[in-house]
Design an enzyme around this catalytic site. Structure first.
Site: not given
Length: 404
Positions: A86, A193
């Site tokens: 990222v 999650d």
């Protein structure tokens, strides 16, 4: 006339083919359409092409466009995972900051299914409390998901302000979390999650659900799902015991754990060893389940009564004392932290809980894409470190609010 009729026939054929292609495979990820009420159906938002085949080409230099790798500039690496990196980036199209999730593709393995799942789900989700997917760039070597840039997450925010967050800020964060979850749950999507690292926090305090790599669209009739989901500390006991038949209640356990952590300043159930240790920590507070308290628990694959110490249930404030300092917090947390999945409060119902009764009524009337911070007098307050302040008062230990 002949040309126009021919083109019209071709357009009809194309529309028919597109409609058929769009419908194929949908029954494996969402409810069959004839069983879903009209107002509940998911409508996937698609970008319409502005291409006109009869428009004359111009010789003007082309400007940066969406869907092109050279339309974004990488500024710095923010993190790296097992299949993606990222970056903080900048759009050359509009100059805005973005987060670039670059997923490495390997020819022999193809595109990671988690990336496909995340992209396909996020394309249809438009909500102020869900991270916005701006663009998708596909090359031979990588698949890049371009998200709005949000500067921190709830985990980092709590690390920066140890000892528990300001009760009013906890309330705003929880309201936004439930608002985002209610939106996806109504569309039969589970996040699967939930943890502080996956809840982004903007500089104004806006909370956004992120990282939908494990998310699933819940279909009917019910399918079974992997129980290898959700970070251990935020994983519900039914999944820890091997259940694969779960629904939106899976996410609601995570909400309870995060709620407690925001108030108390420490993780609710920080298992240090394995699943057995994680379950022992849960049962120590909530009591070891029986068929009376949890119908069907004995049929779960990993439940062996002789493996667990027999604990009786306790009041939550005995485990996390700061829940007792905030009106209705303990009662709300107890409705999330139910071992029996069907007893857990839904996101939609939780938004109407008395815990939120002192918030402005306008918050419940906001359009999906409107931030809670568009409502007057809604803003984050300065954090108070290790002290616990309720309505401007000091806590029972006499701590003041001078520590920032």
């Amino acid at each position: 006339i002949f040309i126009r009729n021919t083109l019209s026939q071709k357009q009809n054929i194309c529309v028919t083919k597109m409609s058929t292609r769009n419908c194929q495979g949908m029954d494996s990820v969402i409810k069959p359409l004839d069983t879903i009420p009209e107002d509940k159906k998911v409508r996937v938002q698609r970008t319409q092409s502005s291409f006109d085949p009869f428009e004359k080409p111009t010789n003007q230099p082309t400007s940066p466009k969406f869907g092109k790798a050279d339309s974004y500039e990488k500024l710095e690496k923010l993190g790296e995972g097992s299949y993606a990196t990222v970056y903080k980036g900048k759009s050359k199209v509009n100059g805005k900051l973005v987060a670039l999730k670059v997923i490495r593709l390997q020819e022999e393995e193809g595109t990671p299914f988690t990336a496909i799942r995340e992209a396909s789900l996020l394309k249809g989700l438009k909500h102020a409390n869900i991270v916005l997917l701006h663009d998708i760039i596909h090359t031979k070597e990588t698949l890049t998901l371009v998200f709005e840039y949000v500067h921190t997450d709830l985990c980092q925010y709590m690390d920066k302000h140890p000892g528990g967050l300001h009760p009013d800020n906890v309330k705003l964060f929880l309201f936004q979390l439930l608002r985002g979850l209610s939106y996806i749950h109504q569309r039969y999507i589970l996040h699967r999650d939930l943890k502080p690292q996956n809840l982004l926090i903007s500089d104004t305090g806006e909370l956004k659900l992120a990282d939908f790599g494990l998310a699933r669209a819940k279909s009917v009739p019910s399918h079974t799902y992997s129980n290898e989901v959700v970070t251990l500390w935020y994983r519900p006991p039914d999944v820890l015991l091997g259940s694969t038949d779960y629904s939106t209640c899976l996410d609601m356990w995570g909400v309870g754990c995060i709620f407690v952590e925001m108030i108390q300043g420490v993780a609710a159930f920080p298992g240090m060893k394995d699943i057995q240790d994680q379950l022992e920590r849960i049962f120590l507070v909530l009591g070891t389940p029986t068929e009376d308290t949890w119908p069907g628990v004995h049929s779960l694959p990993h439940f062996k009564p002789d493996r667990f110490t027999q604990y009786s249930s306790k009041k939550l404030r005995q485990a996390w004392n700061k829940l007792g300092y905030v009106n209705h917090a303990e009662e709300l947390a107890s409705k999330f932290l139910q071992c029996f999945p069907k007893n857990r409060l839904s996101a939609q119902a939780a938004l109407s809980h008395e815990y939120f009764s002192d918030l402005p009524p306008r918050l419940w009337e906001l359009p999906d894409m409107s931030s809670v911070f568009t409502v007057p007098n809604i803003k984050l307050l300065p954090e108070t470190g290790d002290s616990v302040r309720v309505c401007g008062k000091t806590n029972s230990k006499g701590l003041t609010n001078s520590k920032h």
